[in-house]
Design a protein around this motif. Sequence first.
Motif, PDB file in Angstrom:
ATOM      1  N   VAL A 245      25.921  37.722  36.959  1.00 21.05           N
ATOM      2  CA  VAL A 245      26.609  38.508  35.937  1.00 21.05           C
ATOM      3  C   VAL A 245      27.473  39.615  36.532  1.00 21.05           C
ATOM      4  O   VAL A 245      28.628  39.780  36.178  1.00 21.05           O
ATOM      5  CB  VAL A 245      25.603  39.082  34.910  1.00 21.05           C
ATOM      6  CG1 VAL A 245      26.277  40.060  33.981  1.00 21.05           C
ATOM      7  CG2 VAL A 245      24.994  37.942  34.108  1.00 21.05           C
ATOM      8  N   THR A 246      26.925  40.361  37.490  1.00 19.41           N
ATOM      9  CA  THR A 246      27.714  41.452  38.037  1.00 19.41           C
ATOM     10  C   THR A 246      28.532  41.027  39.253  1.00 19.41           C
ATOM     11  O   THR A 246      29.535  41.643  39.567  1.00 19.41           O
ATOM     12  CB  THR A 246      26.807  42.613  38.476  1.00 19.41           C
ATOM     13  OG1 THR A 246      26.021  42.160  39.579  1.00 19.41           O
ATOM     14  CG2 THR A 246      25.914  43.061  37.362  1.00 19.41           C
TER      15      THR A 246
ATOM     16  N   VAL B 282      32.004  39.122  29.157  1.00 22.35           N
ATOM     17  CA  VAL B 282      31.006  38.128  29.535  1.00 22.35           C
ATOM     18  C   VAL B 282      31.537  37.301  30.705  1.00 22.35           C
ATOM     19  O   VAL B 282      32.587  36.675  30.599  1.00 22.35           O
ATOM     20  CB  VAL B 282      30.686  37.201  28.345  1.00 22.35           C
ATOM     21  CG1 VAL B 282      29.550  36.258  28.697  1.00 22.35           C
ATOM     22  CG2 VAL B 282      30.335  38.010  27.111  1.00 22.35           C
ATOM     23  N   THR B 283      30.804  37.311  31.804  1.00 21.02           N
ATOM     24  CA  THR B 283      31.268  36.574  32.980  1.00 21.02           C
ATOM     25  C   THR B 283      30.640  35.182  33.027  1.00 21.02           C
ATOM     26  O   THR B 283      29.575  34.949  32.473  1.00 21.02           O
ATOM     27  CB  THR B 283      30.915  37.323  34.265  1.00 21.02           C
ATOM     28  OG1 THR B 283      29.512  37.554  34.274  1.00 21.02           O
ATOM     29  CG2 THR B 283      31.640  38.657  34.323  1.00 21.02           C
ATOM     30  N   HIS B 284      31.327  34.258  33.687  1.00 23.00           N
ATOM     31  CA  HIS B 284      30.897  32.860  33.719  1.00 23.00           C
ATOM     32  C   HIS B 284      30.866  32.332  35.141  1.00 23.00           C
ATOM     33  O   HIS B 284      31.111  33.062  36.085  1.00 23.00           O
ATOM     34  CB  HIS B 284      31.836  32.019  32.854  1.00 23.00           C
ATOM     35  CG  HIS B 284      31.749  32.341  31.408  1.00 23.00           C
ATOM     36  ND1 HIS B 284      32.289  33.493  30.886  1.00 23.00           N
ATOM     37  CD2 HIS B 284      31.166  31.694  30.375  1.00 23.00           C
ATOM     38  CE1 HIS B 284      32.052  33.529  29.584  1.00 23.00           C
ATOM     39  NE2 HIS B 284      31.370  32.451  29.255  1.00 23.00           N
TER      40      HIS B 284
ATOM     41  N   LEU C 276      39.544  39.007  39.290  1.00 18.49           N
ATOM     42  CA  LEU C 276      40.656  39.753  38.743  1.00 18.49           C
ATOM     43  C   LEU C 276      40.647  39.707  37.212  1.00 18.49           C
ATOM     44  O   LEU C 276      40.998  40.677  36.547  1.00 18.49           O
ATOM     45  CB  LEU C 276      41.943  39.114  39.280  1.00 18.49           C
ATOM     46  CG  LEU C 276      43.224  39.884  39.115  1.00 18.49           C
ATOM     47  CD1 LEU C 276      43.080  41.246  39.752  1.00 18.49           C
ATOM     48  CD2 LEU C 276      44.357  39.119  39.769  1.00 18.49           C
ATOM     49  N   GLU C 277      40.202  38.573  36.656  1.00 15.26           N
ATOM     50  CA  GLU C 277      40.165  38.413  35.207  1.00 15.26           C
ATOM     51  C   GLU C 277      39.230  39.440  34.578  1.00 15.26           C
ATOM     52  O   GLU C 277      39.533  40.041  33.558  1.00 15.26           O
ATOM     53  CB  GLU C 277      39.705  37.002  34.821  1.00 15.26           C
ATOM     54  CG  GLU C 277      40.705  35.912  35.116  1.00 15.26           C
ATOM     55  CD  GLU C 277      40.605  35.398  36.539  1.00 15.26           C
ATOM     56  OE1 GLU C 277      39.769  35.915  37.314  1.00 15.26           O
ATOM     57  OE2 GLU C 277      41.378  34.491  36.889  1.00 15.26           O
ATOM     58  N   ARG C 278      38.069  39.611  35.220  1.00 15.82           N
ATOM     59  CA  ARG C 278      37.117  40.588  34.682  1.00 15.82           C
ATOM     60  C   ARG C 278      37.705  41.991  34.779  1.00 15.82           C
ATOM     61  O   ARG C 278      37.600  42.790  33.842  1.00 15.82           O
ATOM     62  CB  ARG C 278      35.807  40.509  35.461  1.00 15.82           C
ATOM     63  CG  ARG C 278      34.807  41.535  34.972  1.00 15.82           C
ATOM     64  CD  ARG C 278      33.459  41.328  35.595  1.00 15.82           C
ATOM     65  NE  ARG C 278      32.560  42.419  35.234  1.00 15.82           N
ATOM     66  CZ  ARG C 278      31.622  42.875  36.039  1.00 15.82           C
ATOM     67  NH1 ARG C 278      31.468  42.352  37.233  1.00 15.82           N
ATOM     68  NH2 ARG C 278      30.835  43.843  35.657  1.00 15.82           N
ATOM     69  N   GLN C 279      38.344  42.258  35.911  1.00 10.25           N
ATOM     70  CA  GLN C 279      38.966  43.554  36.108  1.00 10.25           C
ATOM     71  C   GLN C 279      40.011  43.807  35.020  1.00 10.25           C
ATOM     72  O   GLN C 279      40.071  44.890  34.434  1.00 10.25           O
ATOM     73  CB  GLN C 279      39.610  43.582  37.492  1.00 10.25           C
ATOM     74  CG  GLN C 279      40.067  44.952  37.903  1.00 10.25           C
ATOM     75  CD  GLN C 279      40.515  44.967  39.358  1.00 10.25           C
ATOM     76  OE1 GLN C 279      40.216  44.062  40.131  1.00 10.25           O
ATOM     77  NE2 GLN C 279      41.244  46.000  39.729  1.00 10.25           N
ATOM     78  N   ALA C 280      40.806  42.785  34.719  1.00  3.62           N
ATOM     79  CA  ALA C 280      41.851  42.921  33.700  1.00  3.62           C
ATOM     80  C   ALA C 280      41.244  43.264  32.342  1.00  3.62           C
ATOM     81  O   ALA C 280      41.735  44.141  31.624  1.00  3.62           O
ATOM     82  CB  ALA C 280      42.646  41.621  33.615  1.00  3.62           C
TER      83      ALA C 280
ATOM     84  N   ALA D  41      35.408  36.322  30.930  1.00  2.00           N
ATOM     85  CA  ALA D  41      36.083  36.252  32.224  1.00  2.00           C
ATOM     86  C   ALA D  41      35.422  35.139  33.028  1.00  2.00           C
ATOM     87  O   ALA D  41      34.221  34.903  32.895  1.00  2.00           O
ATOM     88  CB  ALA D  41      35.968  37.575  32.971  1.00  2.00           C
ATOM     89  N   ALA D  42      36.222  34.453  33.874  1.00  2.00           N
ATOM     90  CA  ALA D  42      35.709  33.263  34.543  1.00  2.00           C
ATOM     91  C   ALA D  42      34.568  33.587  35.511  1.00  2.00           C
ATOM     92  O   ALA D  42      33.528  32.942  35.484  1.00  2.00           O
ATOM     93  CB  ALA D  42      36.832  32.549  35.273  1.00  2.00           C
ATOM     94  N   ASN D  43      34.753  34.595  36.368  1.00  2.00           N
ATOM     95  CA  ASN D  43      33.746  34.890  37.378  1.00  2.00           C
ATOM     96  C   ASN D  43      33.399  36.369  37.364  1.00  2.00           C
ATOM     97  O   ASN D  43      34.198  37.191  36.936  1.00  2.00           O
ATOM     98  CB  ASN D  43      34.259  34.505  38.766  1.00  2.00           C
ATOM     99  CG  ASN D  43      34.495  33.018  38.868  1.00  2.00           C
ATOM    100  OD1 ASN D  43      33.591  32.223  38.635  1.00  2.00           O
ATOM    101  ND2 ASN D  43      35.712  32.648  39.184  1.00  2.00           N
ATOM    102  N   PRO D  44      32.176  36.710  37.846  1.00  2.00           N
ATOM    103  CA  PRO D  44      31.766  38.110  37.832  1.00  2.00           C
ATOM    104  C   PRO D  44      32.700  38.988  38.664  1.00  2.00           C
ATOM    105  O   PRO D  44      33.121  40.043  38.214  1.00  2.00           O
ATOM    106  CB  PRO D  44      30.372  38.081  38.453  1.00  2.00           C
ATOM    107  CG  PRO D  44      29.909  36.690  38.368  1.00  2.00           C
ATOM    108  CD  PRO D  44      31.118  35.830  38.352  1.00  2.00           C
TER     109      PRO D  44
END
Lengths: 317, 504
Positions: free
Chosen positions: B184-185, A178-180, A159-163, A153-156
């Motif tokens: 990260v979080t 993994v967030t970026h 919305l992408e991470r949530q998805a 996912a692009a950012n911690p």
Amino acid sequence: MNKLHLVSAVAAVVWAGGLNSAQAQEYPVDTVTLITHSSPGGGSDVFLRELSRYLAPYLGANVIVENVSGGSGAKAMAQLAQAPADGSMFYATTPTFIYTSLLSDPEYKYTDLEPLVNFFIDPEVIYTSAKSEFKTLEDVIQYARDGRGQWGAANPASLERQALEQLKAASGVNAAVVTHEGGGDMMINVLNGTLQIGVGEVQEIQSQIEAGELRLLATFSDKRLDAFPEVPTVKETGYDVVVRKFRGLAGPKGLPDDVVAAWEAATQKVLADPKYKEAYEGANLRAEFIPHADYVKFIETFGAETEGFLKETGVIE
Amino acid sequence: METLTHTAAFLLEWNVILAALIGVTWGIMGGSLPGISPSITMALLLPFTYTLDPTSAIVLLASTYIGAEYGGSVPAILIRTPGTNAAAATVIDGYEMNRQGKAGLALGISLYSGVIGSLFGLAMLMTLSGPLAQVALAFTPMAYFALGILGLSVIATLSGENLVKGLIAAMLGLIIATIGSDPVTGGTRFTFGSAELLGGIEPVMIMVGLFAMSELLVQASRRGKDDRVTSRPRIQFPDWPLAKRLIPAQLIGNGIGTFEGVMPGAGGTIASFMSYNEARRWSRHPEEFGKGSPEGIAAPETANNTVAETALVPLLSFGIPGSNSTAILLGGFLIHGIVPGPMLFQKSGEVVYGLYAGLFTAAIGQLVIGMAMLPVCIWLVNRPRPYLNAFIFALILSGIYSIHNEAFDLGIMIAAGVAGFFMRMLRFPFLPTVLGLVLGYLVESNFRRSLVLSGDDLMIFVDDRISLALLVLAFLFIGGSIAKRGYELLRHRPSSTFSENAES
């Protein structure tokens, strides 16, 4: 240098196109200022500047764009919440303003603003490297089921991470989300095989898709995309996850009815403008006008869902 | 060859040449104002590019970037304030030379090294874009972590006579780098409920505070009259023996700059520090470093201008901006409906050739405009101390304020200045702090990202070959440096270790 998504820049007040346009209809104020927290060249900035080129004649007022960067939108929200509710100032809303409100608990939050109307929904898609062995979303899920998946996912706080977290829960597999620090970092990790899939907006990866370096596996939208009719939705694949990355405007609380009516009319007209349509469709944006009353509810629901997600994942208490 | 002919055609286009010259002039001005970073300088121009044709617009922005990366060295040399992050390494020897009355020569060296860096970087961009893009692609989060550690290993040699003080200073930088959002979080850390701290502390605020503000405080606390050695307001280029001596340093700058430029996120600051360190390692006169070595200017200045060119590789090849400045440039492309990435050459090849021609013009223009502007700058810093210091104070305050239009940031800068004042008094070096601050986030976020990837298995750093190679290199650097210190201590030799602020 460190946080690309928080590119800092000076607030540049710029007169965009449409200065000389005749006052076609009555709008309570002469000049409307559209504020974005994104810096010049950023996503919302490009959206507003493109919009301001075409909007003026339909709205009957001059439209200028102002960048109020700082605090991921906290500063812009504070400015908006304290502005007069006369239709002279609006703020470009994306899920970011909800995330910022929830994560950093600023003095003025999204709940202190009144959503106006929605313009677009940016489709979020799942992609993989064209060289990878994954042909469908099910392949990726199976890979994660057999061992351990790595999804990007692009950012911690995004919305992408949530998805992806929702997809992980819906499929019940073991995958690291993994967030970026932005979509670029993540794309490299998808291309070099560190990650099996990444999630992003179509326009961010358009060039790689055309060059045949990335393959689309599924879209998080509720319907298939016009530009990629062969790409299934995640829902069709059997996982009930739909994501709506909205792009609209919000103003101070207590917007007068005539202002709301003027915007509802102007928004529908400008979205139908052939030249504007060509520009935004070229950028893979999907027009989705949501009228004022519905938009207020939409943002409310979105905020509640996001808050639930952030609490579940332990990001906020 | 084909690239060359296409590019040459654009050298006759007046709009490209004009855009390049305006861009580089604007860039040098923006870059030389402390606090105005290259990305802000570019962002200020962005709105004016709406009405331009795509090629001129891109050339204007890219030339501004080149100019700004060079411009950062001017205040670094003249008033001990890096105008850009990447000019921090130039402060050390540049300001020393200025104090010895050799400001004209120092500026001449930085100017011509910058031009060499620009031209070399451009040649790399034009000929080796493909292979260089593959290098960038091979870098996983593990490799980025190792790259950051390699950068931090420079602390071992930049710490001056006391390694412990250096490590304390570096820790300070690393601690400041943790303020803001968790990489990260996404949760907030050490912001104490302040919205201003949400985005973290910009390194430039700390740097301007440590270097410029502390210098103003030191001068204000000094008795007596103005006993400066003033430099003649004339630009002086090195003579042949000196130019020959600078060649190895410039080659080091070119090499490291090319490598760091193509890594998204690594950037000019690491490149200039590493080049400085390597130039010192391979120099025949390592003892001069920190006391006004011309190589100490040539290496970092070549490196950061090389970076400004090769940073375009990931942008053009993948559409990935590696820094704030290239993110603005990406915005410039998108405004004109051009999407950088693998299809760029097929779809908008003309714009790319125009860009190359513009960058070439900008590199040459940098030389001409630098020569015209610099004598004025030297004249300015030769004014009486009280006026000059008041002017510098106003300059840095307005520069820092302009970053977010926040008075809060001024407080951070002044606090860093006061801290810097006491650090100087206690002989703590600044450079480890700057390195820790710039690299802290890169190291931390990639370390944690790697562990998310592996499920908390540290072996992932060994399994990744690039990461392993870079880590081994870093440990060799650190080990070598400590062994050298130990050896000198045993032999009771006068330490030849580098000292940052020898006099104060």
